[in-house]
Design a protein around this motif. Sequence first.
Motif, PDB file in Angstrom:
ATOM      1  N   ALA A  54       0.841  -1.202   0.000  1.00 39.02           N
ATOM      2  CA  ALA A  54       0.000   0.000   0.000  1.00 39.02           C
ATOM      3  C   ALA A  54       0.871   1.246   0.000  1.00 39.02           C
ATOM      4  CB  ALA A  54      -0.920  -0.003   1.223  1.00 39.02           C
ATOM      5  N   GLY A  55       1.935   1.205   0.798  1.00 38.09           N
ATOM      6  CA  GLY A  55       2.864   2.337   0.821  1.00 38.09           C
ATOM      7  C   GLY A  55       3.499   2.552  -0.539  1.00 38.09           C
ATOM      8  N   PHE A  56       3.849   1.453  -1.182  1.00 42.90           N
ATOM      9  CA  PHE A  56       4.450   1.531  -2.515  1.00 42.90           C
ATOM     10  C   PHE A  56       3.468   2.153  -3.496  1.00 42.90           C
ATOM     11  CE2 PHE A  56       7.854  -0.087  -5.251  1.00 42.90           C
ATOM     12  CZ  PHE A  56       7.276   0.021  -6.499  1.00 42.90           C
ATOM     13  N   ALA A  57       2.225   1.691  -3.415  1.00 49.80           N
ATOM     14  CA  ALA A  57       1.234   2.163  -4.375  1.00 49.80           C
ATOM     15  C   ALA A  57       0.889   3.630  -4.167  1.00 49.80           C
ATOM     16  CB  ALA A  57      -0.022   1.300  -4.273  1.00 49.80           C
ATOM     17  N   GLY A 101       5.310  12.283   2.754  1.00 56.61           N
ATOM     18  CA  GLY A 101       4.222  11.387   2.386  1.00 56.61           C
ATOM     19  C   GLY A 101       4.403  10.001   2.968  1.00 56.61           C
ATOM     20  N   ALA A 102       5.665   9.546   2.976  1.00 58.58           N
ATOM     21  CA  ALA A 102       5.946   8.227   3.549  1.00 58.58           C
ATOM     22  C   ALA A 102       5.586   8.221   5.021  1.00 58.58           C
ATOM     23  CB  ALA A 102       7.421   7.881   3.363  1.00 58.58           C
ATOM     24  N   LEU A 103       5.972   9.287   5.699  1.00 56.75           N
ATOM     25  CA  LEU A 103       5.676   9.362   7.131  1.00 56.75           C
ATOM     26  C   LEU A 103       4.175   9.441   7.369  1.00 56.75           C
ATOM     27  CD1 LEU A 103       8.503  11.825   8.191  1.00 56.75           C
ATOM     28  CD2 LEU A 103       8.453   9.351   8.404  1.00 56.75           C
ATOM     29  N   LEU A 104       3.472  10.030   6.426  1.00 55.97           N
ATOM     30  CA  LEU A 104       2.016  10.096   6.580  1.00 55.97           C
ATOM     31  C   LEU A 104       1.401   8.703   6.546  1.00 55.97           C
ATOM     32  CD1 LEU A 104      -0.491  12.087   6.543  1.00 55.97           C
ATOM     33  CD2 LEU A 104      -0.687  11.422   4.171  1.00 55.97           C
ATOM     34  N   ILE A 105       1.820   7.935   5.546  1.00 51.12           N
ATOM     35  CA  ILE A 105       1.275   6.569   5.461  1.00 51.12           C
ATOM     36  C   ILE A 105       1.661   5.779   6.695  1.00 51.12           C
ATOM     37  CG2 ILE A 105       1.144   4.503   4.035  1.00 51.12           C
ATOM     38  CD1 ILE A 105       0.113   6.813   2.575  1.00 51.12           C
ATOM     39  N   GLY A 106       2.887   5.991   7.123  1.00 57.00           N
ATOM     40  CA  GLY A 106       3.341   5.310   8.339  1.00 57.00           C
ATOM     41  C   GLY A 106       2.494   5.695   9.531  1.00 57.00           C
ATOM     42  N   GLY A 163       5.033  -1.488  13.317  1.00 57.11           N
ATOM     43  CA  GLY A 163       3.965  -1.644  12.339  1.00 57.11           C
ATOM     44  C   GLY A 163       3.945  -0.535  11.308  1.00 57.11           C
ATOM     45  N   ALA A 164       4.449   0.627  11.704  1.00 53.90           N
ATOM     46  CA  ALA A 164       4.395   1.773  10.795  1.00 53.90           C
ATOM     47  C   ALA A 164       5.511   1.744   9.761  1.00 53.90           C
ATOM     48  CB  ALA A 164       4.470   3.063  11.601  1.00 53.90           C
ATOM     49  N   ILE A 165       6.578   1.042  10.048  1.00 52.94           N
ATOM     50  CA  ILE A 165       7.733   1.093   9.142  1.00 52.94           C
ATOM     51  C   ILE A 165       7.502   0.401   7.795  1.00 52.94           C
ATOM     52  CG2 ILE A 165      10.121   0.320   8.874  1.00 52.94           C
ATOM     53  CD1 ILE A 165      10.708   1.268  11.614  1.00 52.94           C
ATOM     54  N   LEU A 207      -4.471  15.388   6.886  1.00 51.48           N
ATOM     55  CA  LEU A 207      -3.144  15.789   6.425  1.00 51.48           C
ATOM     56  C   LEU A 207      -2.858  15.291   5.016  1.00 51.48           C
ATOM     57  CD1 LEU A 207      -0.742  15.232   9.453  1.00 51.48           C
ATOM     58  CD2 LEU A 207      -1.285  17.363   8.332  1.00 51.48           C
ATOM     59  N   GLY A 208      -3.606  14.269   4.618  1.00 54.71           N
ATOM     60  CA  GLY A 208      -3.354  13.650   3.316  1.00 54.71           C
ATOM     61  C   GLY A 208      -3.308  14.646   2.172  1.00 54.71           C
ATOM     62  N   PRO A 209      -4.377  15.402   1.985  1.00 57.70           N
ATOM     63  CA  PRO A 209      -4.357  16.364   0.881  1.00 57.70           C
ATOM     64  C   PRO A 209      -3.361  17.503   1.108  1.00 57.70           C
ATOM     65  CG  PRO A 209      -6.414  16.494   2.102  1.00 57.70           C
ATOM     66  CD  PRO A 209      -5.691  15.313   2.617  1.00 57.70           C
TER      67      PRO A 209
END
Lengths: 504, 190
Positions: free
Chosen positions: A230-233, A365-370, A347-349, A425-427
């Motif tokens: 999901a992070g990759f996508a 953005g990576a930290l957001l998904i995390g 779990g977030a990594i 925070l996403g947008p």
Amino acid sequence: MYKTPCSRLTGLVGASVSLNLKILGKNAPRYYQSARSFLQWSRKDKSQWITYQHLNFLKRQYVLKSNNELYQRVKPKQTASVTLLEDQQDESVVRQIQDESVVRQIQDESVVRQIQQVPTIEPGPVFVKVKPPLPQPDISTPVLGAASTGMPADIPAVLERTSGNTESTSQTEAVTLEAPHVQLETDEAREARLDRQWKELKVELAELPDVYARLAKIKLTALVVVTAAAGFAMAPVPFDPVTFFLASIGTGLAACTANSINQYFEVPFDSNMNRTKNRPLVRGQISPLHAVGFAVACGIPGLTLLTLAVNPITGALGALNIFLYTCCYTPLKRISITNTWVGALVGAIPPIMGWTAATGTLDPGALLIGSFLYCWQFPHFNSLSWNLREDYSRGGYRMMSVTHPAMCKRVALRHSLGLMAVSTLGPMLDVTSWTFPLVSLPINLYISYLAFQFYRKADRNSARKLFFCSLWHLPMLLLLALTCKKSRTGPEGTVTTQSLAPAA
Amino acid sequence: MGVKTIKCLLRSSVCHAMRLKLSMNVSRCSSSQPNKLENSAKRLQFIPAADSKHDWIGPPNRLSNLRPIIYHVPENETELEKKLRILRQETENWNHAFWTNQNVTFNNEKNYFILSQLKEKGITERDEKGRKRTLNSEEMAVFYKHFLDENCSRHANYNKEWYRRNFAITLLMGRLAFHNLWGMFAQRRR
């Protein structure tokens, strides 16, 4: 640590099914027919048998272990009954978390009676009557005598108690006649049965794949790979299937390593918790050295793959995650409650790893998904651990739910609300479009509502509801984020990723 | 075989009054058996077949939930193998002692807590129907927290010791495996 909802349901379903079967009472002669013996008839229906045995085991365990000081029903030789069930447990499905609500219900219904019953024993079902709890001391003595040789009298006795045994149309004379007969048989049969439970400690090649799968906690690994994917996508770059594939494999291998080392460390603790009793190292299916060897064999290729074939950042994050999980989270579980926060970080990594695999850089953005995963972890784990407090206490695990219950509830609520903030925070970070906070609002509100109920009521039901909600909440959230991903235009000006914003 | 069997059995059962084993499997008594029995009173009495070259693992112990292992003693056991076997046996006994103590103490203290709570409330232990009364999970949570806090340092010490032993055993196993591999390799060379 994670648990699927199905496993809880099977226990209840199994119980209700088997109780219904008992009521049907096929071919029930004048003998009292214990559900267990009936189930031996319907042995072919393995799934029901297993789940009922599972439930049965739970009942027995609560009855015997927590109350063996007070119950005088069974003579000290309880090994047979315990090991009988253990034997069956060994052959049954993987242990699942004790469903306290079911057990408690059973315990509430349990009636202490001087029930003398010689239960069914192998080789064949032998039905002996049940004496209803009337004062008949002369009959009871020979049966008790028979029971004192340590036959598994507990189990059917427990069954009787829980089934609210009232329909025993027993005949007293049969008891005395059968008692000595049964005693001899039981002794030998029990000895043979106990001996059968001893297994040779050699590696069976045919079993190895299954052993490895359980050692690596393959289901959990799969979930970790899904979050990394999901992070990759979500990364704002053109989708590269080769890198995606390599990153997934690398993450999977790293997760296998971490899980194996975790099981290697926790053998005696796992033996004492019902959820983890059937792990390969606990059962001795492989040696500790073998488990470490497997972990190294997964870890080195996994990390090498991540570092060389994907990029060094992902490799470093993978190594960090393995270290955090094995050397920080696992020991901390027994030292302090900070283990939950470390676990949330672990779990977030993986999604961060997925993102860095795609982009090669550690973006906000990576930290957001995390942080999606991080915030989700608390309502998930806190509600799960709420119903496992006894096991944690006995095992010596220091979890918030046991030592700081108020904090446990607060943190779960706080982070459920935090999910909403992170979605907003996403947008702002250009990861998703503005539809994402709107679309995810219903599910975020729902989980926050359940967390609030958990905070206020803090009982088993609210904890369970919150836990089950968290199980579907995360996949939904990630899916919504994916569909609301911010579209990027490629160098030719074409839209490379679509933002499937629903028509507002 | 019958007399020898019974003698062997009687020897091992002298330590503890357990049932006489009339099993067909009995063919030899391992030398570690009496020690094991001395240390673990409640462990099952099992004697593996004479021709077995492996260790045997049994069902979980009733009190400690740990599985006992009977270690196979090969004829020409090296020093390293003996050291490993003794270390493993010792660790097993130590683990068994700790967890037996832990589980039994936990259950006793839990029952005592339940009884004392019920007494405080002025309720009898069993209700009208003869059912045992239990406390709800909130009340029990007080006990769970207390138990954990009380035993904090004991648990921490156990953890440290367990990690140490686990590492030692694994390292020793590793050394042994390396030794064996080296020996095989050297032999093949010749």
